[in-house]
Design a protein around this motif. Sequence first.
Motif, short mmCIF file in Angstrom:
data_model
loop_
_atom_site.label_atom_id
_atom_site.label_comp_id
_atom_site.label_asym_id
_atom_site.label_seq_id
_atom_site.Cartn_x
_atom_site.Cartn_y
_atom_site.Cartn_z
N GLU A 176 0.83 -1.21 0.00
CA GLU A 176 0.00 0.00 0.00
C GLU A 176 0.87 1.26 0.00
N ARG A 177 1.88 1.29 0.85
CA ARG A 177 2.75 2.47 0.92
C ARG A 177 3.46 2.70 -0.41
N TRP A 178 3.93 1.62 -1.01
CA TRP A 178 4.64 1.73 -2.28
C TRP A 178 3.71 2.19 -3.40
N ALA A 179 2.51 1.61 -3.49
CA ALA A 179 1.56 1.95 -4.54
C ALA A 179 1.07 3.39 -4.43
N ARG A 180 1.13 3.96 -3.23
CA ARG A 180 0.68 5.33 -3.01
C ARG A 180 1.83 6.34 -3.05
N GLY A 181 3.01 5.87 -3.44
CA GLY A 181 4.14 6.78 -3.55
C GLY A 181 4.81 7.11 -2.25
N LYS A 182 4.52 6.33 -1.20
CA LYS A 182 5.08 6.61 0.13
C LYS A 182 6.33 5.79 0.44
N LEU A 183 6.71 4.89 -0.45
CA LEU A 183 7.86 4.01 -0.20
C LEU A 183 8.80 4.09 -1.40
N SER A 184 10.09 4.22 -1.11
CA SER A 184 11.09 4.35 -2.16
C SER A 184 11.15 3.10 -3.04
N TRP A 185 11.37 3.31 -4.33
CA TRP A 185 11.57 2.19 -5.24
C TRP A 185 12.89 1.48 -4.93
N ARG A 186 13.79 2.17 -4.25
CA ARG A 186 15.08 1.55 -3.90
C ARG A 186 15.05 0.86 -2.55
N ASP A 187 13.85 0.80 -1.94
CA ASP A 187 13.71 0.03 -0.71
C ASP A 187 14.08 -1.43 -0.98
N ALA A 188 14.73 -2.06 0.00
CA ALA A 188 15.22 -3.43 -0.19
C ALA A 188 14.10 -4.40 -0.55
N PRO A 230 -0.33 8.23 -14.16
CA PRO A 230 0.00 7.68 -15.48
C PRO A 230 1.48 7.75 -15.84
N SER A 231 2.16 8.83 -15.50
CA SER A 231 3.57 8.94 -15.86
C SER A 231 4.41 7.89 -15.14
N VAL A 232 4.09 7.61 -13.88
CA VAL A 232 4.82 6.60 -13.12
C VAL A 232 4.46 5.21 -13.64
N ARG A 233 3.19 4.99 -13.90
CA ARG A 233 2.74 3.70 -14.45
C ARG A 233 3.46 3.36 -15.74
N ASP A 234 3.51 4.32 -16.65
CA ASP A 234 4.13 4.07 -17.95
C ASP A 234 5.63 3.82 -17.82
N ALA A 235 6.28 4.58 -16.95
CA ALA A 235 7.72 4.40 -16.75
C ALA A 235 8.01 3.04 -16.11
N PHE A 236 7.14 2.60 -15.23
CA PHE A 236 7.27 1.29 -14.59
C PHE A 236 7.21 0.19 -15.65
N LEU A 283 15.57 1.79 -10.92
CA LEU A 283 14.87 2.11 -9.68
C LEU A 283 15.13 3.56 -9.26
N ALA A 284 16.35 4.04 -9.50
CA ALA A 284 16.65 5.44 -9.18
C ALA A 284 15.81 6.38 -10.04
N GLY A 285 15.65 6.03 -11.31
CA GLY A 285 14.84 6.86 -12.18
C GLY A 285 13.37 6.87 -11.77
N LEU A 286 12.86 5.72 -11.37
CA LEU A 286 11.47 5.64 -10.91
C LEU A 286 11.29 6.41 -9.61
N ASP A 287 12.30 6.38 -8.76
CA ASP A 287 12.23 7.12 -7.50
C ASP A 287 12.18 8.63 -7.75
N THR A 288 12.97 9.08 -8.71
CA THR A 288 12.96 10.50 -9.05
C THR A 288 11.59 10.91 -9.58
N LEU A 289 11.02 10.05 -10.43
CA LEU A 289 9.71 10.35 -11.00
C LEU A 289 8.62 10.35 -9.93
N ARG A 290 8.77 9.48 -8.95
CA ARG A 290 7.80 9.40 -7.84
C ARG A 290 7.70 10.74 -7.10
#
Length: 439
Positions: free
Chosen positions: A217-229, A393-399, A417-424
Amino acid sequence: MSAPDSGPGTAAAPGARRRPPRRLTRTAVVLASCLAVLVAAVVVAVRALRQEPTVTLLANWTGGDEQIFRRTVIDPFERKYHIHVDYQGSSAESQVLSADVESGTPPDVAVLTGPGELAAYAGQKQLQPVEDLISEDAFSASWATPLNGHVYWFPLKADLKSIVWYPAGTSGQRLKQAAGRPDQWCLGMGSGATSGWPGTDWIEDILLQQSGPRTYERWARGKLSWRDARVERAWTTWGHMVGAGGPRALVLRALRTEYQNASGLLTRKQCTLEHQASFIRNRTAWQDADGRYVPSGRLIPGATAHDTWEVSGDLAALLHSTPAARKLIRYLASAEAQRNWSAGESGFSVDSRARTTAGGASASAAAWYRSLAATLLDDRAVHCFDASDAMPPSVRDAFAEAAIEFLAHPGRLDDLLAGLDTLRGAHGLTWVPSVCDRS
């Protein structure tokens, strides 16, 4: 070979059909064509004289799915309310809707798969609230998610995603063995403008099964880093399971195969398992194989979640609040329409009023269908909406693009993952307030 024509004095053989003269046949064809045109003209004239209202509807169903939708939902609505539905089906509905909105000619009603995309349109004041048009207790908040005090969408059709399909008769031991072999997964990443989403489904589901709904839930809502382990672990687990960066032929097979054709690999004995949503069971290959399913958590390494499911849906939203459009929205949200749509086993309803029939599934429905319908309506289970569909949509498409790149070049994961984190963290993104019915 047909026998040559006999002379005029030759009688027809007993019981033989006499072929009508060509002139008569031609006349009949012309007459039939004229009648068809006349009927069409009469229909148009009747609508014009009665001033029959029209509502425009955009959705992603084409081909056979469109026929089912027309027969089970649109036709009954038109007969009941005498409102014509001008339906447009497109597999690129997101692009079509974006273009229509930009040109100032959006449809009255749209059905999209992504609450993240709908949330963005709501933020742009393109959607109209629908809470007064749907039953208050019909859908849980994870399906009809409140946004800024209003409800802007609800599910017309739902599917279960945390499942793996396999041919009937496959033993449990064989399942586990196949799950450990990348070449045994039927994987197709192609989907036109939305290619890559089958990979995002995998990664999302793995994170959900390994780390549970709270992390998901946290990740899907942009609350958790894509670089989280935990997120990184989901990516690498998927890579190991499907052979990311492995044998060139295997990777190319996945990249070049359209998602709807992946089950065809099963027919050619090139794979055994498919991680795909419930809708894939209606593909010919799985029908012929009498496809069965197992919860994906039983085959995902390191899975710890219990009775936790990723789900998806086709969500109806109102763009123009005309009387005809409001009637269509009210109808689409009705128990009648929900049952009609699910009765053809082309999808499921998550309307709480359909619980007594397990999503519209009759006692004669296939066992797999009744089982999946019951799981979608199970109050004890945890249901989490498809994370990428819930993202902006921008995060979805980049994913989706990153999933394709990772499959071919897993060594680039850190950069992806760094790029997705920046976009987040980009300014102005609209994130939905929840994706799981409980976490």
